[in-house]
Design a protein around this motif. Structure first.
Motif, mmCIF file in Angstrom:
data_model
loop_
_atom_site.group_PDB
_atom_site.id
_atom_site.type_symbol
_atom_site.label_atom_id
_atom_site.label_comp_id
_atom_site.label_asym_id
_atom_site.label_seq_id
_atom_site.Cartn_x
_atom_site.Cartn_y
_atom_site.Cartn_z
ATOM 1 N N VAL A 33 -0.544 14.454 1.248
ATOM 2 C CA VAL A 33 -1.145 13.322 0.538
ATOM 3 C C VAL A 33 -0.501 12.013 0.983
ATOM 4 O O VAL A 33 -1.165 10.982 1.115
ATOM 5 N N VAL A 34 0.814 12.064 1.247
ATOM 6 C CA VAL A 34 1.512 10.851 1.700
ATOM 7 C C VAL A 34 0.954 10.384 3.040
ATOM 8 O O VAL A 34 0.758 9.181 3.257
ATOM 9 N N PHE A 35 0.676 11.332 3.944
ATOM 10 C CA PHE A 35 0.125 10.954 5.244
ATOM 11 C C PHE A 35 -1.209 10.225 5.084
ATOM 12 O O PHE A 35 -1.442 9.177 5.691
ATOM 13 N N VAL A 36 -2.072 10.788 4.253
ATOM 14 C CA VAL A 36 -3.370 10.146 4.022
ATOM 15 C C VAL A 36 -3.162 8.778 3.378
ATOM 16 O O VAL A 36 -3.774 7.768 3.780
ATOM 17 N N GLY A 37 -2.261 8.724 2.383
ATOM 18 C CA GLY A 37 -1.988 7.456 1.706
ATOM 19 C C GLY A 37 -1.449 6.399 2.664
ATOM 20 O O GLY A 37 -1.847 5.230 2.608
ATOM 21 N N LEU A 59 1.227 4.364 -5.695
ATOM 22 C CA LEU A 59 0.985 5.807 -5.535
ATOM 23 C C LEU A 59 1.980 6.406 -4.543
ATOM 24 O O LEU A 59 2.571 7.470 -4.790
ATOM 25 N N LEU A 60 2.208 5.706 -3.429
ATOM 26 C CA LEU A 60 3.143 6.209 -2.421
ATOM 27 C C LEU A 60 4.573 6.219 -2.953
ATOM 28 O O LEU A 60 5.351 7.126 -2.632
ATOM 29 N N LEU A 61 4.921 5.244 -3.789
ATOM 30 C CA LEU A 61 6.244 5.251 -4.433
ATOM 31 C C LEU A 61 6.402 6.505 -5.290
ATOM 32 O O LEU A 61 7.410 7.214 -5.213
ATOM 33 N N THR A 62 5.378 6.782 -6.108
ATOM 34 C CA THR A 62 5.428 7.962 -6.968
ATOM 35 C C THR A 62 5.577 9.238 -6.138
ATOM 36 O O THR A 62 6.373 10.121 -6.462
ATOM 37 N N LEU A 63 4.808 9.319 -5.060
ATOM 38 C CA LEU A 63 4.876 10.511 -4.213
ATOM 39 C C LEU A 63 6.249 10.630 -3.549
ATOM 40 O O LEU A 63 6.773 11.737 -3.386
ATOM 41 N N THR A 64 6.840 9.484 -3.173
ATOM 42 C CA THR A 64 8.184 9.520 -2.585
ATOM 43 C C THR A 64 9.184 10.087 -3.591
ATOM 44 O O THR A 64 10.008 10.945 -3.255
ATOM 45 N N PHE A 113 -5.413 -4.100 -4.080
ATOM 46 C CA PHE A 113 -5.619 -2.644 -4.058
ATOM 47 C C PHE A 113 -4.563 -1.961 -3.204
ATOM 48 O O PHE A 113 -4.165 -0.825 -3.499
ATOM 49 N N ASN A 114 -4.095 -2.641 -2.159
ATOM 50 C CA ASN A 114 -3.045 -2.032 -1.348
ATOM 51 C C ASN A 114 -1.749 -1.891 -2.142
ATOM 52 O O ASN A 114 -0.958 -0.987 -1.886
ATOM 53 N N TRP A 115 -1.527 -2.778 -3.094
ATOM 54 C CA TRP A 115 -0.382 -2.618 -4.009
ATOM 55 C C TRP A 115 -0.531 -1.339 -4.816
ATOM 56 O O TRP A 115 0.425 -0.594 -5.019
ATOM 57 N N VAL A 135 13.882 6.346 -0.422
ATOM 58 C CA VAL A 135 13.689 5.866 -1.796
ATOM 59 C C VAL A 135 14.139 4.407 -1.910
ATOM 60 O O VAL A 135 13.455 3.563 -2.498
ATOM 61 N N MET A 136 15.283 4.096 -1.272
ATOM 62 C CA MET A 136 15.801 2.724 -1.376
ATOM 63 C C MET A 136 14.901 1.733 -0.649
ATOM 64 O O MET A 136 14.621 0.644 -1.155
ATOM 65 N N THR A 137 14.427 2.110 0.557
ATOM 66 C CA THR A 137 13.615 1.155 1.320
ATOM 67 C C THR A 137 12.240 0.967 0.685
ATOM 68 O O THR A 137 11.659 -0.106 0.782
ATOM 69 N N VAL A 138 11.721 2.017 0.026
ATOM 70 C CA VAL A 138 10.455 1.837 -0.708
ATOM 71 C C VAL A 138 10.635 0.759 -1.773
ATOM 72 O O VAL A 138 9.810 -0.150 -1.921
ATOM 73 N N MET A 139 11.757 0.859 -2.507
ATOM 74 C CA MET A 139 12.035 -0.128 -3.554
ATOM 75 C C MET A 139 12.164 -1.538 -2.957
ATOM 76 O O MET A 139 11.604 -2.507 -3.481
#
Lengths: 188, 242
Positions: B220-224, B138-143, B131-133, B109-113
């Motif tokens: 979903v995270v893997f695909v993302g 989306l990946l932040l939300t899933l995390t 678009f990658n942002w 969570v911290m490294t995503v931020m």
């Protein structure tokens, strides 16, 4: 799937007066629409079914309501200085609820300290509830007067059934500002 | 080594030529998400912080330790808490395994931020990478959802009340929450009900959060992640100092 970008060569004029191109194109359009229609219909029905799948018909949860007998079980008497005639501990162990009788009404106190959620204990001689965790104290009507508790203890919805029995609903909770709500007490 | 079996798997030779170097990357399903060549500026750790890479590393650690924990954990209310304690006190290396999983989750969570902070500070979210942002958000939300669903699984008081509060917030959602503004649903059809599989945090909720935690969200995270990494290459490579 064939589309307009790849037309099949047909005779523009045919001897019978009909036009082969129109017939074959309209047939193809119809078949294409039927095909895609069936595809998306199947998809939509599947999605709706999957969504419905996540809403179970049967819940294996404990019931939120319980019956506490009739009014005769809570007779009138002399009130203490907080207006309370009696505090019944009959449903405390199983339901964590005190049934409190005042001279004109009955209500169900949720036995949970409003400070941090411990279970207070009823001291009939003192006419007080006392919380063992941080020393909050409440009068017999649930009103806080000492310790860190920020407000009186909450109360559950209470109703009288057609057969005269009284039912408490633990899924509906009232805090002190809602104690005037007609569902929060039973006139008696 | 250039046997028939080897050549059937790896389609490149070993001679150090630009062609072979390219083939190593291109002919590997995992590496082909990467650019063919690593530009020199991509190695500037003070620019990238390698924060996305650390996040992905944390995710892989979570996957491996999580799969191992699954061998001892039963997602039913009779066993969940005891299994957690059993892992801590008696399963060989169970304590460190659980702690790696728990601290790894915090780290992720911290490294995503921090990764998002870096991308923001270096303007790497701007076109052509906008678009990658979006995929990153989306990946932040899933995390966060993986953290939230994992929160319930120890089935202790912290878990129980945290999920009670969290799903009660869901009940305040407009339209689809029973207590939200413009509510269109009752307590048996609202969003909290579908999250919990009931009206209270019980056996169904534990099972639903478990399934979401161990397979639905990670899949979903893997695909993302695959899209996220692939698009770095497609959107002009990793951003560089100006």
């Amino acid at each position: 799937m064939a589309d307009d970008s790849n037309p099949i060569p047909v005779q523009q004029e045919c001897p019978g007066g009909c036009c082969k191109k129109d017939v074959s194109e309209s047939r193809r359009t119809l078949m294409r629409r039927l095909g895609w229609g069936a595809f998306f219909t199947t998809l939509a029905v599947s999605a709706a079914g999957t969504l419905r799948f996540f809403f179970p018909r049967v819940l294996f949860e404990p019931p939120t309501t319980f019956k506490i007998g009739t009014l005769e079980n809570y007779p009138q008497g002399t009130a203490d200085k907080y207006g309370v005639v009696s505090v019944s501990e009959q449903f405390m162990e199983a339901q964590r609820v005190w049934i409190v009788r005042e001279s004109d009404k009955i209500y169900a106190i949720f036995g949970k300290c409003t400070h941090l959620g411990c279970t207070p204990k009823w001291f009939p001689d003192d006419r007080q509830y006392k919380c063992p965790c941080h020393g909050s104290q409440y009068y017999s009507n649930g009103e806080n007067f000492a310790g860190p508790a920020p407000r009186p203890m909450d109360r559950y919805a209470i109703t009288k059934l057609e057969d005269g029995r009284i039912m408490v609903d633990k899924s509906v909770l009232f805090t002190v500002t809602q104690f005037d709500d007609p569902r929060c007490f039973l006139e008696a | 080594m250039a046997t028939q079996i080897w050549k059937s798997i790896f389609r490149h030779d070993f001679e150090d030529t630009p062609a072979n170097r390219g083939k190593v990357i291109r002919s590997n399903v995992f590496l082909h998400l990467h650019p063919l060549r690593i530009p020199k500026h991509a190695m500037k750790i003070r620019f990238t912080w390698c924060m996305g890479g650390i996040t992905f590393f944390a995710f892989l650690v979570e996957c491996i330790t999580g799969i191992l924990l699954m061998f001892y954990y039963h997602p039913v209310i009779e066993y969940a808490y005891m299994d957690m304690k059993y892992l801590q006190f008696d399963v060989p290396f169970g304590q460190i395994l659980r702690n790696i999983h728990r601290w790894g989750a915090h780290l992720m969570v911290m490294t995503v931020m921090l990764h998002m902070l870096r991308v923001f500070l270096t303007s790497s979210y701007k076109p052509p990478r906008e678009f990658n942002w979006v995929i990153g958000v989306l990946l932040l939300t899933l995390t966060l959802l993986m953290s939230f669903t994992g929160y319930l699984l120890p089935w202790d008081q912290l878990a129980y009340w945290a999920i009670t509060v969290g799903t009660n917030m869901g009940a305040a959602t407009p339209f689809i929450g029973v207590e939200g503004p413009f509510s269109l649903v009752d307590k048996f059809t609202d969003v909290r009900f579908v999250l919990l599989g009931g009206t209270t945090v019980g056996a169904n909720a534990l099972l639903r959060f478990y399934v979401a935690h161990v397979i639905a969200i990670p899949a979903v995270v893997f695909v993302g992640c695959a899209i996220h990494f692939w698009r770095i290459r497609k959107d002009g490579g990793i951003s560089r100092p100006l």
